[in-house]
Design an enzyme around this catalytic site. Sequence first.
Site, PDB file in Angstrom:
ATOM      1  N   GLU A   1       1.909   5.205  -0.189  1.00  0.00           N
ATOM      2  CA  GLU A   1       1.418   6.564   0.035  1.00  0.00           C
ATOM      3  C   GLU A   1       2.227   7.482  -0.874  1.00  0.00           C
ATOM      4  O   GLU A   1       3.409   7.226  -1.137  1.00  0.00           O
ATOM      5  CB  GLU A   1       1.564   6.980   1.496  1.00  0.00           C
ATOM      6  CG  GLU A   1       0.799   6.121   2.486  1.00  0.00           C
ATOM      7  CD  GLU A   1      -0.699   6.072   2.227  1.00  0.00           C
ATOM      8  OE1 GLU A   1      -1.248   7.092   1.752  1.00  0.00           O
ATOM      9  OE2 GLU A   1      -1.308   5.030   2.491  1.00  0.00           O
TER      10      GLU A   1
ATOM     11  N   ASP B   1      -2.065   0.496   6.830  1.00  0.00           N
ATOM     12  CA  ASP B   1      -3.012  -0.001   5.827  1.00  0.00           C
ATOM     13  C   ASP B   1      -2.633  -1.404   5.365  1.00  0.00           C
ATOM     14  O   ASP B   1      -3.512  -2.255   5.142  1.00  0.00           O
ATOM     15  CB  ASP B   1      -3.087   0.950   4.634  1.00  0.00           C
ATOM     16  CG  ASP B   1      -3.899   2.204   4.933  1.00  0.00           C
ATOM     17  OD1 ASP B   1      -4.504   2.290   6.020  1.00  0.00           O
ATOM     18  OD2 ASP B   1      -3.928   3.102   4.062  1.00  0.00           O
TER      19      ASP B   1
ATOM     20  N   HIS C   1      -4.594   5.536   6.083  1.00  0.00           N
ATOM     21  CA  HIS C   1      -3.708   6.248   5.157  1.00  0.00           C
ATOM     22  C   HIS C   1      -2.264   6.317   5.632  1.00  0.00           C
ATOM     23  O   HIS C   1      -1.445   6.981   4.988  1.00  0.00           O
ATOM     24  CB  HIS C   1      -4.230   7.645   4.807  1.00  0.00           C
ATOM     25  CG  HIS C   1      -5.541   7.621   4.095  1.00  0.00           C
ATOM     26  ND1 HIS C   1      -5.734   6.941   2.903  1.00  0.00           N
ATOM     27  CD2 HIS C   1      -6.734   8.176   4.395  1.00  0.00           C
ATOM     28  CE1 HIS C   1      -6.993   7.084   2.513  1.00  0.00           C
ATOM     29  NE2 HIS C   1      -7.621   7.824   3.411  1.00  0.00           N
TER      30      HIS C   1
ATOM     31  N   ASP D   1       0.847  -1.194   0.000  1.00  0.00           N
ATOM     32  CA  ASP D   1       0.000   0.000   0.000  1.00  0.00           C
ATOM     33  C   ASP D   1       0.886   1.248   0.000  1.00  0.00           C
ATOM     34  O   ASP D   1       1.394   1.665   1.036  1.00  0.00           O
ATOM     35  CB  ASP D   1      -0.936   0.014   1.217  1.00  0.00           C
ATOM     36  CG  ASP D   1      -1.974   1.119   1.117  1.00  0.00           C
ATOM     37  OD1 ASP D   1      -3.011   0.893   0.482  1.00  0.00           O
ATOM     38  OD2 ASP D   1      -1.731   2.206   1.668  1.00  0.00           O
TER      39      ASP D   1
ATOM     40  N   ASP E   1      -2.138   1.537  -6.920  1.00  0.00           N
ATOM     41  CA  ASP E   1      -0.733   1.383  -6.545  1.00  0.00           C
ATOM     42  C   ASP E   1       0.117   0.871  -7.695  1.00  0.00           C
ATOM     43  O   ASP E   1       1.158   1.464  -8.019  1.00  0.00           O
ATOM     44  CB  ASP E   1      -0.609   0.416  -5.355  1.00  0.00           C
ATOM     45  CG  ASP E   1      -1.393   0.867  -4.152  1.00  0.00           C
ATOM     46  OD1 ASP E   1      -0.816   1.504  -3.261  1.00  0.00           O
ATOM     47  OD2 ASP E   1      -2.602   0.587  -4.106  1.00  0.00           O
TER      48      ASP E   1
END
Length: 216
Positions: free
Chosen positions: A23, A182, A177, A21, A120
């Site tokens: 960011e 996550d 987030h 995941d 992603d």
Amino acid sequence: MASTSTASFPQQNFDYFLILDFEATCQDGEKIKPCQEIIEFPVILLDGQTFEEVARFHRYVQPTVCPKLTPFCTDLTGISQEMVDNQPEILEVLQEFDDWFNERNLSDKRFIFVTCGDWDLQTQLRHEGKYKKFEVPKYFSEWINIKESFKKHRGYKGYGMMTLLKEMKLQHSGRHHSGIDDTINIAAITKALAKEGFVFEPTGKAPEKKGKKNVR
């Protein structure tokens, strides 16, 4: 005879699941131009029989196109400017991940990435690679979108990680987030689906794209 830890899970098509995941840099109301940049790169490796964590990779990444994080980005992700300053840039982190991946001989195993959505690996990593002219490693070309797996298993759509956790009666862990938090929650959803008898199959595939730089 199967152990207690594996008896409740069906035989899977994969030896390992890599929960991922990202960011990325962001601002309120519109996309950052010319490209978003990954600022957190977390992967949790799950055993495909027990669905227990066996390893993790976690790096913060220094953005270079828009090096200063917006207040919105920090508020959303919990990632401060100090957490990305003086960290390795994306190409170095990709090399570090490649080393981590190869140390575990994953290329000789049946493995697949698991994400919550297609952004992603279908969008972010490829767009950043195109802009910065680096080649995305081939092993990122196929993945499982856990929302699609949930839909196939339950017969109705799950609209996001928090919804999936609620539907699976799982407690949310950490901060939404935060990339590493996550991945922990997506791993829990993956394990819960398997415990209900679901056998995972790939849901997403992206074409391999050539670039001028390689992480290998």
